[in-house]
Design an enzyme around this catalytic site. Sequence first.
Site, PDB file in Angstrom:
ATOM      1  CB  SER A 144      -0.894   0.015   1.251  1.00 10.21           C
ATOM      2  OG  SER A 144      -1.543   1.265   1.394  1.00 10.21           O
ATOM      3  CE1 TYR A 157      -3.701  -2.191   5.312  1.00 11.40           C
ATOM      4  CE2 TYR A 157      -2.922  -0.052   4.561  1.00 11.40           C
ATOM      5  CZ  TYR A 157      -3.484  -1.293   4.287  1.00 11.40           C
ATOM      6  OH  TYR A 157      -3.801  -1.627   2.992  1.00 11.40           O
TER       7      TYR A 157
END
Length: 252
Positions: A144, A157
């Site tokens: 990501s 995350y």
Amino acid sequence: MRGLSEKIGIVAGGGRGIGAATAKRLASEGASVVIGDIMGDWAREVADAIKADGGKAIGVDLDGTSEDSQKAIVEAAVSEFGGLDFYHSNLAGGTEGDIDALNCSLETLDKSFAINAKSHFIATQAALPVMLQRGSGAMIYTSSGAASGGSPWQVAYPMTKNAIHALARHVASKWGKKGIRANVICPGVVLTEAVKIHMTDEQVEKSLKFVPHTRLGEPDDIAAAVAFLASKDGEWVNGQVWHVNGGMQFRD
């Protein structure tokens, strides 16, 4: 793409969004695809759609955090199609409760690491022996832009996504001489079903203002990058982190 028509691959997290688009793109290029998802019915729906279009695919239940489940999906590829040429490890989640470093619980951190880092490690352990025996193979991991963008609103995350980059570089450097490639794709804001549900029209418009492009991402944009990395055309790309984000981040 060149050289996908005889390939056999796995798409983990292929029931919806980027994974589903990728499975369909790979099958349209002639690859045989095993689609795994924690929502097994979703995976089977995607496989049925591929077969209805003349492609080759099966859908299976996959718990990416389970060693047995990861071994089972690799065994499914071998038993159904005769081997394994690439594994697209596309699992992500566990962001509920993930806020700043002073307020993110250890339980949330552990859950995020299990889904966003450990699952990719277990997938690698399951897939690599088959690829090494075959003499070639490609691990393609979804990370990501959060890994490098700086996220004041979440901590776990981005940490876990950075771990994927280290894993891919390890695999590439350790087994590249044995025909194994490992690469990472970092999507920007991609309008998957989940994103469309959780982002308001105002948030979508705000995100677009930060992209030097005419639109935000679509799952097919990431699918195209995965297809290239899995194909013969991408066989000299190894150990790289690709940011496919419309220019939201400019990276070397």
